[in-house]
Scaffold this motif. Structure first.
Motif, PDB file in Angstrom:
ATOM      1  N   HIS A   8       0.768  -1.191   0.071  1.00 35.06           N
ATOM      2  CA  HIS A   8       0.203   0.036   0.036  1.00 35.06           C
ATOM      3  C   HIS A   8       0.971   1.265  -0.038  1.00 35.06           C
ATOM      4  O   HIS A   8       1.865   1.544   0.739  1.00 35.06           O
ATOM      5  CB  HIS A   8      -0.880  -0.040   1.330  1.00 35.06           C
ATOM      6  N   GLN A   9       0.562   2.269  -0.734  1.00 35.81           N
ATOM      7  CA  GLN A   9       1.071   3.353  -0.752  1.00 35.81           C
ATOM      8  C   GLN A   9       1.403   4.284   0.625  1.00 35.81           C
ATOM      9  O   GLN A   9       2.606   4.888   0.616  1.00 35.81           O
ATOM     10  CB  GLN A   9       0.500   4.461  -1.735  1.00 35.81           C
ATOM     11  N   THR A  10       0.431   3.935   1.551  1.00 38.88           N
ATOM     12  CA  THR A  10       0.864   4.649   2.735  1.00 38.88           C
ATOM     13  C   THR A  10       1.843   3.981   3.470  1.00 38.88           C
ATOM     14  O   THR A  10       2.320   4.477   4.687  1.00 38.88           O
ATOM     15  CB  THR A  10      -0.675   4.498   3.719  1.00 38.88           C
ATOM     16  N   ARG A  11       2.234   2.624   3.219  1.00 35.94           N
ATOM     17  CA  ARG A  11       3.378   2.080   3.776  1.00 35.94           C
ATOM     18  C   ARG A  11       4.782   1.986   3.158  1.00 35.94           C
ATOM     19  O   ARG A  11       5.448   1.137   3.592  1.00 35.94           O
ATOM     20  CB  ARG A  11       2.712   0.384   3.943  1.00 35.94           C
ATOM     21  N   ALA A  12       4.949   2.796   2.272  1.00 35.62           N
ATOM     22  CA  ALA A  12       6.125   2.960   1.568  1.00 35.62           C
ATOM     23  C   ALA A  12       7.318   3.180   2.499  1.00 35.62           C
ATOM     24  O   ALA A  12       8.482   2.722   2.255  1.00 35.62           O
ATOM     25  CB  ALA A  12       5.985   3.855   0.420  1.00 35.62           C
ATOM     26  N   ALA A  13       7.304   3.944   3.546  1.00 34.92           N
ATOM     27  CA  ALA A  13       8.274   4.250   4.519  1.00 34.92           C
ATOM     28  C   ALA A  13       8.152   3.116   5.589  1.00 34.92           C
ATOM     29  O   ALA A  13       9.131   3.450   6.512  1.00 34.92           O
ATOM     30  CB  ALA A  13       8.152   5.677   5.022  1.00 34.92           C
ATOM     31  N   ASP A  14       7.449   2.042   5.716  1.00 37.14           N
ATOM     32  CA  ASP A  14       7.498   1.429   6.944  1.00 37.14           C
ATOM     33  C   ASP A  14       8.642   0.550   6.897  1.00 37.14           C
ATOM     34  O   ASP A  14       9.130  -0.366   6.098  1.00 37.14           O
ATOM     35  CB  ASP A  14       6.295   0.338   6.367  1.00 37.14           C
ATOM     36  N   GLU A  15       9.334   0.558   8.089  1.00 32.82           N
ATOM     37  CA  GLU A  15      10.755   0.000   8.003  1.00 32.82           C
ATOM     38  C   GLU A  15      10.713  -1.440   8.365  1.00 32.82           C
ATOM     39  O   GLU A  15      11.694  -2.111   7.734  1.00 32.82           O
ATOM     40  CB  GLU A  15      11.379   0.544   9.652  1.00 32.82           C
ATOM     41  N   GLY A  16       9.551  -1.948   8.886  1.00 37.26           N
ATOM     42  CA  GLY A  16       9.238  -3.395   9.052  1.00 37.26           C
ATOM     43  C   GLY A  16       9.302  -3.905   7.670  1.00 37.26           C
ATOM     44  O   GLY A  16       9.644  -5.279   7.267  1.00 37.26           O
ATOM     45  N   LEU A  17       8.408  -3.469   6.567  1.00 32.99           N
ATOM     46  CA  LEU A  17       8.125  -3.766   5.331  1.00 32.99           C
ATOM     47  C   LEU A  17       9.458  -3.728   4.382  1.00 32.99           C
ATOM     48  O   LEU A  17       9.712  -4.552   3.795  1.00 32.99           O
ATOM     49  CB  LEU A  17       6.906  -3.202   4.687  1.00 32.99           C
ATOM     50  N   ARG A  18      10.148  -2.452   4.679  1.00 31.94           N
ATOM     51  CA  ARG A  18      11.346  -2.427   3.851  1.00 31.94           C
ATOM     52  C   ARG A  18      12.231  -3.559   4.183  1.00 31.94           C
ATOM     53  O   ARG A  18      12.895  -4.112   3.516  1.00 31.94           O
ATOM     54  CB  ARG A  18      12.053  -1.195   4.271  1.00 31.94           C
ATOM     55  N   TRP A  19      12.502  -3.914   5.510  1.00 30.40           N
ATOM     56  CA  TRP A  19      13.229  -5.202   6.039  1.00 30.40           C
ATOM     57  C   TRP A  19      12.906  -6.380   5.307  1.00 30.40           C
ATOM     58  O   TRP A  19      13.632  -7.232   4.808  1.00 30.40           O
ATOM     59  CB  TRP A  19      13.143  -5.203   7.619  1.00 30.40           C
ATOM     60  N   LEU A  20      11.606  -6.617   5.367  1.00 26.63           N
ATOM     61  CA  LEU A  20      10.879  -7.861   4.925  1.00 26.63           C
ATOM     62  C   LEU A  20      11.309  -7.930   3.463  1.00 26.63           C
ATOM     63  O   LEU A  20      11.683  -9.059   2.803  1.00 26.63           O
ATOM     64  CB  LEU A  20       9.632  -8.058   5.308  1.00 26.63           C
ATOM     65  N   ARG A  21      11.170  -6.896   2.639  1.00 30.78           N
ATOM     66  CA  ARG A  21      11.351  -7.027   1.285  1.00 30.78           C
ATOM     67  C   ARG A  21      12.922  -7.132   0.847  1.00 30.78           C
ATOM     68  O   ARG A  21      13.065  -8.117   0.001  1.00 30.78           O
ATOM     69  CB  ARG A  21      10.962  -5.459   0.430  1.00 30.78           C
TER      70      ARG A  21
END
Length: 304
Positions: free
Chosen positions: A278-291
């Motif tokens: 989701h575009q609102t989660r682009a800066a989410d550190e957890g999702l950046r780590w998982l990607r």
């Protein structure tokens, strides 16, 4: 918590009601009593000055105003989730976060399963909920009910960002006792053989391989059509059937089944697997780590 006189908890109630169109079902999902949910709906009606949901027969239907309000509420809730997720730095060694990932069984077997084996040590308290792709995948991302979706580009939404996760080659695979694979295949023998194919979802959509074959004007003889990529080895062993498989999946399958594979007997396009959020989660550190972990797992599995 109130904002301009509105209890913000009521936004989650509104979103639930718009999903179910049912007071009792929303109450069940939110672990509230039906009278409490009815009271919450009444407060929403009073605040917005609109019925929001009206009964007709045995069902409830949203008003035009509620329909117009729904995407705004969904965006607001998504922003709140992003705020909560990014308000503190993400530490995989101590995080107890739940990640919801939409991915095919091929991606799970070839990339995610090896990653989860490693994360038992590196991120011992996280939980990963795997969800099968389908017609509701894009709405789940849009509603913030899934964190990531891994898919070829044509199944992704134009409304949210995506990025390349890895590229995949396709190979022809079969049982190790299949005489057709004792020597390099030519195109004529490949197309004449019986094949296992994949049809995806309730609409039985053709997988990437068959869509590309159709575009190339090549038609193979399908003996078995399956709905799961990981069932293919079971349908090959002991037969003379062939299958077009993702190279990563063929590599993983060959470690557990008497399966062999070789290059396709003609040039074939590379498939791109992308990850969307989701575009609102682009800066989410957890999702950046998982990607980043998913990208590393795809490279390691293939080359390491």
């Amino acid at each position: 918590m109130r904002f301009r006189g509105l209890d913000l908890n009521l936004l989650a109630v509104f979103e639930g009601l718009m999903q179910t169109h049912s007071v009792s079902e929303t109450a069940r999902q939110m672990h509230l009593s039906q009278p409490a949910m009815s009271a919450a709906l009444s407060r929403l009606r009073d605040y917005f000055g609109d019925p929001l949901l009206v009964s007709h027969g045995k069902r409830m239907y949203p008003t035009a105003f509620a329909e117009s309000l729904s995407p705004l509420v969904r965006e607001c809730l998504g922003g709140i989730e992003t705020l909560l997720a990014t308000s503190a730095s993400f530490d995989p060694r101590s995080s107890q976060r739940l990640f919801k990932v939409i991915a095919s069984d091929y991606v799970v077997a070839a990339v995610i399963a090896p990653l989860l084996t490693r994360l038992v040590v590196e991120a011992p308290a996280i939980t990963v909920q795997l969800m099968s792709p389908g017609e509701q995948s894009t709405p789940l991302i849009a509603a913030g009910k899934a964190d990531l979706m891994i898919s070829p580009r044509e199944f992704l939404s134009q409304d949210h960002p995506s990025e390349l996760l890895f590229e995949e080659q396709h190979v022809v695979a079969g049982w190790s006792g299949n005489d057709l694979l004792a020597t390099p295949l030519d195109e004529k023998r490949f197309l004449a053989a019986g094949h296992v194919a994949i049809a995806i979802g309730t609409l039985s959509n053709a997988a990437f391989a068959d869509r590309q074959l159709t575009l190339m004007g090549k038609h193979r003889r399908i003996e078995v059509s399956a709905s799961s990529f990981t069932t293919v080895p079971w349908l090959l062993v002991g037969t003379q059937r062939l299958a077009i498989m993702h190279e990563r999946l063929a590599l993983a399958a060959a470690q557990m089944f008497p399966i062999v594979y070789q290059p396709l007997p003609f040039p074939f396009p590379v498939m791109e697997e992308l990850v969307q959020f989701h575009q609102t989660r682009a800066a989410d550190e957890g999702l950046r780590w998982l990607r980043s972990q998913l990208r590393a797992a795809a490279i390691h599995k293939f080359y390491g």
